[in-house]
Write a protein that holds these residues in place. Structure first.
Motif, PDB file in Angstrom:
ATOM      1  N   PHE A  98       0.815  -1.216   0.000  1.00 20.23           N
ATOM      2  CA  PHE A  98       0.000   0.000   0.000  1.00 20.23           C
ATOM      3  C   PHE A  98       0.845   1.261   0.000  1.00 20.23           C
ATOM      4  CE2 PHE A  98      -3.088  -3.103   1.476  1.00 20.23           C
ATOM      5  CZ  PHE A  98      -4.142  -2.797   0.643  1.00 20.23           C
ATOM      6  N   ARG A  99       2.143   1.086   0.300  1.00 24.06           N
ATOM      7  CA  ARG A  99       3.012   2.257   0.203  1.00 24.06           C
ATOM      8  C   ARG A  99       3.285   2.605  -1.251  1.00 24.06           C
ATOM      9  NH1 ARG A  99       8.031   0.978   3.941  1.00 24.06           N
ATOM     10  NH2 ARG A  99       6.925   0.223   5.765  1.00 24.06           N
ATOM     11  N   ARG A 100       3.197   1.589  -2.099  1.00 27.43           N
ATOM     12  CA  ARG A 100       3.565   1.821  -3.495  1.00 27.43           C
ATOM     13  C   ARG A 100       2.379   2.193  -4.365  1.00 27.43           C
ATOM     14  NH1 ARG A 100       7.255  -2.414  -2.313  1.00 27.43           N
ATOM     15  NH2 ARG A 100       5.753  -4.016  -2.826  1.00 27.43           N
ATOM     16  N   VAL A 101       1.188   1.830  -3.958  1.00 23.77           N
ATOM     17  CA  VAL A 101       0.034   2.179  -4.787  1.00 23.77           C
ATOM     18  C   VAL A 101      -0.813   3.199  -4.038  1.00 23.77           C
ATOM     19  CG1 VAL A 101      -0.100   0.011  -5.999  1.00 23.77           C
ATOM     20  CG2 VAL A 101      -1.280   0.266  -3.836  1.00 23.77           C
ATOM     21  N   SER A 102      -1.426   4.091  -4.786  1.00 31.68           N
ATOM     22  CA  SER A 102      -2.281   5.058  -4.106  1.00 31.68           C
ATOM     23  C   SER A 102      -3.727   4.743  -4.441  1.00 31.68           C
ATOM     24  CB  SER A 102      -1.926   6.475  -4.543  1.00 31.68           C
ATOM     25  OG  SER A 102      -2.674   6.832  -5.666  1.00 31.68           O
ATOM     26  N   PRO A 103      -4.625   5.039  -3.489  1.00 25.74           N
ATOM     27  CA  PRO A 103      -6.049   4.794  -3.763  1.00 25.74           C
ATOM     28  C   PRO A 103      -6.524   5.551  -5.005  1.00 25.74           C
ATOM     29  CG  PRO A 103      -5.748   5.993  -1.697  1.00 25.74           C
ATOM     30  CD  PRO A 103      -4.399   5.567  -2.151  1.00 25.74           C
ATOM     31  N   ASN A 104      -5.842   6.672  -5.277  1.00 24.13           N
ATOM     32  CA  ASN A 104      -6.252   7.460  -6.450  1.00 24.13           C
ATOM     33  C   ASN A 104      -6.077   6.687  -7.749  1.00 24.13           C
ATOM     34  OD1 ASN A 104      -6.670   9.738  -4.790  1.00 24.13           O
ATOM     35  ND2 ASN A 104      -4.454  10.012  -4.753  1.00 24.13           N
ATOM     36  N   GLU A 105      -5.185   5.697  -7.726  1.00 28.84           N
ATOM     37  CA  GLU A 105      -5.033   4.873  -8.924  1.00 28.84           C
ATOM     38  C   GLU A 105      -5.956   3.676  -8.864  1.00 28.84           C
ATOM     39  OE1 GLU A 105      -0.732   4.289 -10.217  1.00 28.84           O
ATOM     40  OE2 GLU A 105      -0.555   5.027  -8.168  1.00 28.84           O
ATOM     41  N   MET A 106      -6.066   3.098  -7.646  1.00 29.47           N
ATOM     42  CA  MET A 106      -6.809   1.849  -7.541  1.00 29.47           C
ATOM     43  C   MET A 106      -8.301   2.040  -7.752  1.00 29.47           C
ATOM     44  SD  MET A 106      -5.256  -0.758  -4.788  1.00 29.47           S
ATOM     45  CE  MET A 106      -4.838   0.413  -3.553  1.00 29.47           C
ATOM     46  N   ILE A 107      -8.840   3.138  -7.213  1.00 31.50           N
ATOM     47  CA  ILE A 107     -10.288   3.348  -7.321  1.00 31.50           C
ATOM     48  C   ILE A 107     -10.741   3.423  -8.785  1.00 31.50           C
ATOM     49  CG2 ILE A 107     -12.193   4.883  -6.731  1.00 31.50           C
ATOM     50  CD1 ILE A 107     -10.490   5.574  -4.180  1.00 31.50           C
ATOM     51  N   PRO A 108     -10.126   4.288  -9.604  1.00 34.21           N
ATOM     52  CA  PRO A 108     -10.590   4.317 -10.998  1.00 34.21           C
ATOM     53  C   PRO A 108     -10.360   2.994 -11.728  1.00 34.21           C
ATOM     54  CG  PRO A 108      -8.701   5.772 -10.722  1.00 34.21           C
ATOM     55  CD  PRO A 108      -9.114   5.325  -9.362  1.00 34.21           C
ATOM     56  N   MET A 109      -9.349   2.232 -11.318  1.00 31.68           N
ATOM     57  CA  MET A 109      -9.125   0.961 -12.005  1.00 31.68           C
ATOM     58  C   MET A 109     -10.320   0.044 -11.812  1.00 31.68           C
ATOM     59  SD  MET A 109      -5.216  -0.253 -11.776  1.00 31.68           S
ATOM     60  CE  MET A 109      -4.345   0.762 -10.623  1.00 31.68           C
ATOM     61  N   ILE A 110     -10.813  -0.037 -10.564  1.00 35.30           N
ATOM     62  CA  ILE A 110     -11.918  -0.960 -10.298  1.00 35.30           C
ATOM     63  C   ILE A 110     -13.239  -0.393 -10.794  1.00 35.30           C
ATOM     64  CG2 ILE A 110     -13.206  -2.162  -8.480  1.00 35.30           C
ATOM     65  CD1 ILE A 110     -10.758  -2.397  -6.906  1.00 35.30           C
ATOM     66  N   THR A 111     -13.388   0.929 -10.735  1.00 37.30           N
ATOM     67  CA  THR A 111     -14.678   1.500 -11.127  1.00 37.30           C
ATOM     68  C   THR A 111     -14.736   1.811 -12.620  1.00 37.30           C
ATOM     69  OG1 THR A 111     -13.871   3.660 -10.429  1.00 37.30           O
ATOM     70  CG2 THR A 111     -15.196   2.437  -8.852  1.00 37.30           C
ATOM     71  N   SER A 112     -14.010   2.829 -13.057  1.00 33.99           N
ATOM     72  CA  SER A 112     -14.235   3.283 -14.432  1.00 33.99           C
ATOM     73  C   SER A 112     -13.408   2.554 -15.476  1.00 33.99           C
ATOM     74  CB  SER A 112     -13.999   4.788 -14.517  1.00 33.99           C
ATOM     75  OG  SER A 112     -12.731   5.098 -13.986  1.00 33.99           O
ATOM     76  N   GLU A 113     -12.152   2.189 -15.125  1.00 40.62           N
ATOM     77  CA  GLU A 113     -11.294   1.650 -16.184  1.00 40.62           C
ATOM     78  C   GLU A 113     -11.822   0.327 -16.756  1.00 40.62           C
ATOM     79  OE1 GLU A 113      -7.040   1.428 -15.852  1.00 40.62           O
ATOM     80  OE2 GLU A 113      -6.965   3.354 -14.840  1.00 40.62           O
ATOM     81  N   VAL A 114     -12.385  -0.517 -15.898  1.00 42.15           N
ATOM     82  CA  VAL A 114     -12.834  -1.811 -16.402  1.00 42.15           C
ATOM     83  C   VAL A 114     -14.240  -1.744 -17.003  1.00 42.15           C
ATOM     84  CG1 VAL A 114     -11.394  -3.150 -14.838  1.00 42.15           C
ATOM     85  CG2 VAL A 114     -13.676  -2.490 -14.135  1.00 42.15           C
ATOM     86  N   GLU A 115     -14.911  -0.622 -16.812  1.00 37.10           N
ATOM     87  CA  GLU A 115     -16.311  -0.505 -17.268  1.00 37.10           C
ATOM     88  C   GLU A 115     -16.508  -0.960 -18.726  1.00 37.10           C
ATOM     89  OE1 GLU A 115     -18.860   0.848 -15.183  1.00 37.10           O
ATOM     90  OE2 GLU A 115     -20.272   0.233 -16.733  1.00 37.10           O
ATOM     91  N   PRO A 116     -15.704  -0.463 -19.682  1.00 39.12           N
ATOM     92  CA  PRO A 116     -15.954  -0.861 -21.068  1.00 39.12           C
ATOM     93  C   PRO A 116     -15.743  -2.355 -21.318  1.00 39.12           C
ATOM     94  CG  PRO A 116     -14.213   0.824 -20.947  1.00 39.12           C
ATOM     95  CD  PRO A 116     -14.555   0.448 -19.563  1.00 39.12           C
TER      96      PRO A 116
END
Lengths: 152, 881
Positions: free
Chosen positions: B118-136
């Motif tokens: 969790f030190r290396r990833v930020s929630p700002n990246e993870m949240i859009p990955m699970i929500t918007s990025e995979v949507e299509p």
């Protein structure tokens, strides 16, 4: 008492004699008017202060602590400003002020107090004069006390 | 996780994909026949002469025959569309289900990430990955196999048709496809590469924005806003460039494809026309081929689009999943294994040469060896970088060691499932995170491991739940019911919610949180329907308060509500409503806008007087506040009109002078009326509200209540001296009045009086219980950090752990409080393990055994008295503070 009556009271206090009426009105509107029962403290020695009081009616004792007992050093009455030292130089209250009779006072927030002084230099001069009077009195008392000590 | 999106699709939806494929293939005969039919209509029905024709044993003349064939054509169109409809629905469903599975899988992986990740990833990246990025991806997955099959099949059918009509025409039609098939993937490859870069660039931007938000103080104090803007512009520029490049290439592919596609008709017209003129091809056939050709372009275009989309989807899938596969991820079984019944930790915690190195060889813990009994109380002290906090996290199994062994009762800590570590052990860190919800929910959080009591569903909801469960399982989600009873009362030593509450209250006293909870309770509300007995006692508290307020020195402090009297310490709006608004219907700040209130005012003839009052108040506000800076705090505290609205009111007053109050528009009237509604006679001391006005406002109050339409009744709960008011706070219910303005220290004195009454009636526990329903806000932000730390301790104690690890978890409290709570904690944990990590070495005095750490090693161990002497590290730490 209504706002307009308070305005009359304020206008009769020498310190505010040449503050513009609108500013005085703002002072009256933004100040809380508080009633203290006889024996109730307006503030206590050592508390941090964020306001000054103008006594509208009634009388109060100014008390300091001497070896654990309270000693009356001065009295305050109608039209007098008290508690301004703590807000002027940001120090804890230098004395306790206690109502002797039922007492009504206007509680002036620090902010407004500074604003008035900044805008109305004459009021600043009046406050200064009052402080100087008190300093003079204190110096006199100190001199007398020293003289008494030397007499011993 | 499956490495590629097609593997993912085949693994989890093969059967469904085959179903879609079958549906698709099943539609082809109809498709072929609908292509064939126009030719038959033209050649056999319109251009033919040999009527009547025999069909299915009946004879048809030309017109009926034409109508029959057209009818068949129409039927085919309907069947074709029906197939398409079914396929689309099924695809959508499948896509959503697979998307749900993918999101679930990604989220469940977050729960198994190693903590250091969790030190290396930020929630700002993870949240859009699970929500918007995979949507299509969902849309794509539904048609991943069927779409190419459908349009590919369509193409083949059309080609077959054309070939059967004339092989040469057929050859001409496909002659260019090999060229397209060769060129386009090569062009696409570069686009794919760019798409990958774009995903990365956008993600970096997200992180960048997140950092700006978190570090905004630094930006201000170092005057680096221009630097940050420049960096941001740089990133935007990069994304812009990539995007532009993608567009250029994408549209070039489109152009090339379109051009090659348009070459085909050229062959049709030239070769086909020649064949018709030569008589080798019937005119009907050419028309049919041309019609078929018209049908050929859309599938071809769709195929190309599909090709680009699958490239896109593949990249997105890979780019997202790669972020969710850190090394050392926790084994799933550790989270799903259920514990043995009555499993407890016993024996010793033994560390053998435990080490923790970070990636860059930095040694955080450097060969630590110890044996702690599970009935010992141990303080671990050390300086900031001594590794003591990390050691605590290692013992709590939050971080796995990179070397050495940690065992509890002979069992390797690494192999213990979370059902053991998370129930038999408790760990409280300095952050003391609270989830949004009530205090109660947060305290019970540590008891919700598995659903224990199935939720009760009625006839109506049971099928809904059954379907939800089925859908969840089909999508690979857990079938556990969030509405089931999860709280493990037995684990806390309770037999139900009530006895658990009693336990929790005792523990809250242990961390000295009773007073806070009492305050929260006074501000909270109570549903008298649910707790009639408490409401009844609160009413008695109201009575007792009323008695006390009769004392001469108290009477002036509170002005009680009285239906027949105007309350000078309440606003005009409150006086009018004489109740508590429920919902937004009679929102007290906007009461003047309520149509019903306006009707009442008109009825009692108050509107014009209130407007006149509004005019006077507006005038006063303009006089008093015009000279102040717009941002001045007086506006918030005292003014009835916001700074930015002052000029508007100024103009409004001007209009009144010119046209009188009657000439005002509806907006102006609303604005003006809202002002007197805020007046509190005792506080504002304006003369407007005289006895006559009071009497008339009382009349309005009566009318308001008497004529309130049925529909509006739920919007207000009237003050009633004999009734508990569910919408008002406990304090308001007890006081049943307004604290008076102008009396020195009135709020404090009234507070003390209420506390007395509450204590005398033995209601304090009940008030505190209401405090348990206080909403803590997102992340517990409505609580101070000190309160959060105390609650976190209670949350951990409630599960009665065999070992409790307190890692700098009381730091927000001052020394005296910390020591008191610590002593309570030590008494509570008697006979069980307690490990206390603190930067304050002096607190070690309270413990049987002290461990001193330095640079990742244990440098001293022993009893406090043994170590408390000149020359020890402990002594040094203590004298440092």
């Amino acid at each position: 008492m209504s706002l307009s009556e308070e305005l009359e009271v304020l206008r009769n206090i020498p310190m505010f004699s040449d503050v513009a009426p609108t500013q005085l009105k703002l002072l009256a509107f933004t100040s809380q008017r508080l009633t203290f029962a006889a024996g109730q403290d307006l503030f206590r020695l050592g508390d941090m202060g964020d306001c000054a009081y103008i006594i509208i009616s009634g009388e109060a004792d100014v008390l300091v602590d001497k070896d654990g007992t309270e000693v009356v050093v001065a009295k305050a009455g109608k039209n007098e400003l008290i508690g301004e030292i703590a807000i002027l130089c940001d120090v804890p209250r230098t004395a306790t002020v206690r109502a002797v009779t039922e007492l009504t006072a206007l509680k002036i927030p620090k902010d407004l107090f500074f604003r008035l002084i900044a805008e109305f230099p004459d009021m600043g001069v009046q406050v200064m004069a009052e402080l100087a009077r008190r300093l003079h009195r204190t110096t006199q008392q100190l001199t007398e006390a020293l003289a008494k000590l030397e007499d011993r | 996780m499956e490495p590629g999106i097609f593997k993912f699709i085949l693994r989890h939806s093969l059967r469904q994909q085959i179903t879609i494929l079958c549906l698709t293939v099943g539609s082809f005969p109809f498709l072929y026949f609908s292509l064939e039919l126009p030719k038959i209509i033209i050649n056999d029905a319109i251009n033919a002469k040999d009527f009547p024709k025999a069909l299915l044993g009946a004879e048809f003349e030309q017109i009926p025959y034409l109508l029959l064939l057209s009818g068949v054509f129409l039927a085919l169109v309907i069947v074709k569309s029906g197939f398409k409809f079914c396929i689309n629905i099924y695809q959508g469903l499948l896509g959503e289900r697979m998307l749900r599975r993918l999101r679930y899988e990604l989220y469940s992986r977050i729960l198994r990430f190693p903590l250091l990740h969790f030190r290396r990833v930020s929630p700002n990246e993870m949240i859009p990955m699970i929500t918007s990025e995979v949507e299509p991806l969902g849309g794509f997955i539904g048609e991943a196999i069927a779409l190419p099959a459908f349009y590919g099949g369509t193409l083949v059918v059309i080609f077959a048709f054309v070939f059967i009509q004339d092989p040469i025409l057929g050859l001409a039609a496909i002659s260019l496809y090999p060229i397209q098939g060769y060129l386009i993937p090569r062009l696409q490859r570069r686009v794919n590469e760019l798409a990958k870069q774009r995903v990365r660039a956008v993600r970096e931007t997200a992180r960048n924005i997140g950092e700006t938000v978190s570090g905004v103080t630094e930006i201000h104090v170092h005057d680096t806003s221009q630097y940050e803007l420049a960096k941001f512009a740089g990133r935007m520029g990069r994304i812009y460039e990539i995007r532009y490049e993608i567009y250029r290439r994408k549209f070039f592919i489109k152009f090339l494809n379109g051009f090659l596609g348009q070459l085909t008709p050229f062959f049709f017209y030239s070769i086909g026309g020649y064949l018709v003129i030569e008589g080798d091809l019937s005119f009907g056939a050419l028309v049919a081929v041309l019609a078929a050709y018209k049908d050929l372009t859309p599938p071809w275009k769709e195929l190309l689009k599909y090709y680009q989309r699958q490239a896109d989807a593949r990249i997105k899938y890979e780019q997202v999943t790669i972020q969710f596969q850190p090394a050392d991820m926790m084994d799933e079984a550790l989270q799903t294994t259920d514990p043995e019944p009555d499993e407890r930790l016993s024996g010793d915690i033994v560390a053998t040469n435990v080490r923790l190195e970070e990636e860059d060889q930095v040694k955080i813990i450097d060969g630590v060896t110890f044996t702690f009994g599970l009935d010992e109380h141990i303080a671990i002290v050390g300086s900031g970088a001594s590794g003591k906090e990390t050691l605590a996290m290692l013992i709590a199994r939050l971080i796995p060691p990179t070397g050495g062994r940690l065992t509890i009762g002979g069992r390797d800590l690494a192999d213990l499932p979370e059902s053991v570590t998370g129930r038999r052990m408790a760990y409280v860190g300095p952050g003391a995170y609270m989830f949004s919800g009530t205090v109660r929910e947060n305290l019970m959080y540590g008891l919700k491991h598995r659903p224990l009591r199935p939720a009760v569903y009625d006839e109506e909801t049971a099928p809904i739940r059954a379907r939800a469960l089925q859908d969840a399982v089909l999508a690979g989600n857990t079938g556990l019911d969030p509405r089931a009873g999860w709280t493990d009362y037995a684990a806390a030593g309770a037999d139900g919610p009530e006895s658990l509450r009693v336990l929790a209250m005792a523990l809250l006293d242990l961390v000295e949180m009773g007073d806070t909870l009492y305050e929260m309770g006074l501000r909270g509300t109570l549903d008298p329907g649910e707790r009639p007995e408490i409401a009844e006692r609160l009413l008695r508290a109201r009575e007792a308060t009323r008695e006390r307020l009769k004392a001469p020195d108290m009477a002036e402090l509170v002005e009680p509500f009285d239906e027949t009297k105007y309350n000078d310490n309440a606003t005009v709006a409150e006086n009018l409503l004489f109740g508590t608004p429920v919902g937004a219907g009679f929102d007290i700040d906007n009461l003047a806008e309520s149509p019903y209130v306006r009707k009442v005012l008109d009825q009692v003839g108050l509107t014009s007087d209130l407007l006149e009052m509004g005019r006077q108040v507006a005038g006063l506000m303009i006089e008093l506040f015009s000279g102040l800076d717009p941002g001045h705090e007086f506006f918030d505290q005292y003014s009835f009109i916001e700074a930015e609205d002052l000029p508007e009111f100024h103009a409004l007053l001007g209009r009144i002078t010119k046209e009188g109050l009657e000439g005002l528009g509806a907006d102006d009237r609303n604005r003006l009326l809202s002002l007197p509604f805020k007046l509190i006679p005792a506080r504002h001391r304006l003369d407007q509200i005289d006895d006559d006005m009071r009497a008339r406002l009382l009349a309005a109050r009566r009318t308001f209540a008497a004529e309130l339409p049925e529909a509006l009744k739920p919007s207000v709960e009237f003050f009633d001296a004999e009734k508990y008011n569910a919408a008002a706070s406990l304090q308001d219910n007890i006081l049943f009045g307004k604290i008076a303005y102008g009396q020195a220290l009135s709020a404090e004195r009234v507070g003390a009086m209420i506390a007395e009454v509450v204590n005398e009636l033995g209601l304090r526990d009940e008030v505190m219980e209401v405090g348990l329903d206080y909403e803590v806000g997102i992340g517990g932000t409505r609580l101070g950090i000190g309160q959060r730390q105390r609650l976190a301790i209670v949350r951990s104690l409630l599960k009665r752990p065999d070992l409790m690890i307190v890692n700098e978890a009381l730091t927000a409290l001052d020394d005296a409080v910390q020591t008191r709570i610590l002593r309570n904690l030590i008494a509570e944990m008697k006979g069980r393990g307690l490990i206390f990590v603190s930067p304050r070495a002096k607190l070690a005095r309270e413990f049987g055994r002290v461990v001193v750490m330095e640079s990742g090693r244990i440098v001293e161990q022993g009893t406090f008295t043994e170590l408390d002497r000149e020359g020890t590290r402990l002594h040094e730490l203590m004298s440092a503070g």
